[in-house]
Motif scaffolding. Sequence first.
Motif, mmCIF file in Angstrom:
data_model
loop_
_atom_site.group_PDB
_atom_site.id
_atom_site.type_symbol
_atom_site.label_atom_id
_atom_site.label_comp_id
_atom_site.label_asym_id
_atom_site.label_seq_id
_atom_site.Cartn_x
_atom_site.Cartn_y
_atom_site.Cartn_z
ATOM 1 N N ASP A 141 0.950 -1.175 0.075
ATOM 2 C CA ASP A 141 -0.072 0.181 0.160
ATOM 3 C C ASP A 141 1.118 1.346 -0.129
ATOM 4 O O ASP A 141 1.142 1.696 0.966
ATOM 5 N N MET A 204 -2.916 -1.644 -3.811
ATOM 6 C CA MET A 204 -2.701 -2.996 -3.049
ATOM 7 C C MET A 204 -3.031 -4.158 -4.003
ATOM 8 O O MET A 204 -3.862 -4.910 -3.953
ATOM 9 N N ALA A 269 -7.280 -7.731 1.493
ATOM 10 C CA ALA A 269 -6.576 -7.070 2.862
ATOM 11 C C ALA A 269 -5.525 -8.151 3.583
ATOM 12 O O ALA A 269 -5.658 -9.061 3.204
ATOM 13 N N HIS A 270 -4.953 -7.766 4.392
ATOM 14 C CA HIS A 270 -4.014 -8.611 5.261
ATOM 15 C C HIS A 270 -3.576 -7.866 6.315
ATOM 16 O O HIS A 270 -4.065 -6.750 6.745
ATOM 17 N N TYR A 273 -1.817 -4.383 6.812
ATOM 18 C CA TYR A 273 -2.277 -3.296 6.154
ATOM 19 C C TYR A 273 -2.209 -1.968 7.363
ATOM 20 O O TYR A 273 -2.288 -2.235 8.327
ATOM 21 N N ASP A 278 4.148 -3.793 6.761
ATOM 22 C CA ASP A 278 4.151 -3.878 5.211
ATOM 23 C C ASP A 278 5.291 -3.768 4.444
ATOM 24 O O ASP A 278 5.444 -2.572 3.766
ATOM 25 N N MET A 331 -10.594 -2.096 10.664
ATOM 26 C CA MET A 331 -10.492 -1.945 9.003
ATOM 27 C C MET A 331 -11.770 -2.906 8.308
ATOM 28 O O MET A 331 -11.826 -4.018 8.547
ATOM 29 N N SER A 333 -14.291 -4.492 5.822
ATOM 30 C CA SER A 333 -14.206 -5.044 4.536
ATOM 31 C C SER A 333 -14.880 -4.281 3.602
ATOM 32 O O SER A 333 -16.204 -4.094 3.662
ATOM 33 N N ASP A 344 -11.632 -6.799 8.620
ATOM 34 C CA ASP A 344 -10.634 -6.963 7.886
ATOM 35 C C ASP A 344 -9.301 -6.905 8.794
ATOM 36 O O ASP A 344 -8.358 -7.392 8.589
ATOM 37 N N GLY A 345 -9.301 -6.167 9.959
ATOM 38 C CA GLY A 345 -8.401 -5.781 10.877
ATOM 39 C C GLY A 345 -8.733 -5.074 12.018
ATOM 40 O O GLY A 345 -9.848 -4.278 11.941
ATOM 41 N N THR A 359 -10.318 -10.142 13.782
ATOM 42 C CA THR A 359 -10.525 -9.973 12.521
ATOM 43 C C THR A 359 -11.211 -11.164 11.831
ATOM 44 O O THR A 359 -10.950 -12.339 12.332
#
Length: 407
Positions: A141, A204, A269-270, A273, A278, A331, A333, A344-345, A359
């Motif tokens: 990102d 991303m 996403a991961h 992020y 990252d 975060m 989604s 997502d986070g 998550t």
Amino acid sequence: MKPTIHFFLLLTILGYGCQAQEFEAPSITGHIKTLADDSFQGRGTGTAGEKAAADYVMAAFRKLGLQPKGDNGTYLQSFPFRGGAHGEGEAGTAANIVGYLDNKASTTVIIGAHYDHLGTDGQQSSLDANPQNKIHNGADDNASGVAGVIELARYFTSNGKKERNNFLFLCFSGEELGLLGSKYFADHAPVDLSTINYMINMDMIGRLDPQTKTVTVHGTGTSPVWEPLLKKLETDNLKIKTDSSGTGPSDHTSFYLKNLPVLHFFTGAHSDYHKPSDDWEKINAAGEVEVLKLIANIVNSLDKEPKLTFLKTKSRMQAGRSAFKVTLGIMPSYTGDVEGLKVDGVTEGRPGDKAGMKTGDVIIQLGDHPIKDIQQYMDALGKFEKGQTVPAKVKRDGKVLELEVIF
């Protein structure tokens, strides 16, 4: 190593495979490794590190023979900004990077990505519990997207043919502060926006899951050609998940709002992020090769087609400076296909984390407000005050859990 010194060592990377038409993983890795190096200090908007990154991109554009389309015959289009989550920070100046391939065509295709990231303090967007004085390198990102812009520019300047579209290759600043650079460009474009055929955005694209091999493509409802074309171009090496909305938390939104067809490419996403972790070592460069092949095939497939028809879509939340008094510190989604808001986070130490959110949870209720999608989540969040205690319901592993959120 200082950015000014490091920059001169990068020219060998820019020369890698510059005459080749195919996309190659080592070249992609070289761009990302450079732009996500500590010497660029996280490419915070308007910082010296971001300016060093701009020098790198401009050197690539210059080497490829792209015409400068910024201010006063340069590649840079400057714009003012204010830092802070609500624009309450210090004033500064940042710049978009604009390169043009003139094919003497009546229409132009925009290929873009943002090159800014969170700097060394997270710009109030970090998901790290203690982000201060930590370099957020932003390899995925969005050094991955910038690498995509450079490599697609190389492809279309060296493929031996002249397309029936011109190209604007754009790298935006200020995306992390609320799409500032792309908004400015869309309002101050150096070409007539009525001549823009469509816009492709990459944000991303460097962490393709080697198991699912799936890229999400947003904006497929913005023109009737997108869905059937993408179905035709799907391969065993790259599966495609589509989302129709033309708006979302990235720069394609600025062009959709100008009634232009858009596509936004995103490999998912991961857990890294918006965190200092990252880094370039986690990039799947071979996966990004497949994404760039897909984009090139899209452009090539449409080369002989008439100018695309624009369609309006159902709106999603747009990224920007938060107007809310509270936040869960999660975060959300933007690609979840479940009813509710998928998480997502989760940022350590924020209200969601303290309440026990994890998550993968799906938020289905906040207070008295049912949550069926991201818009209802944002509507509900705007009704709460700091210090307020609010019951929340989440789905986890098929069960509904009741949590207590303290804002």
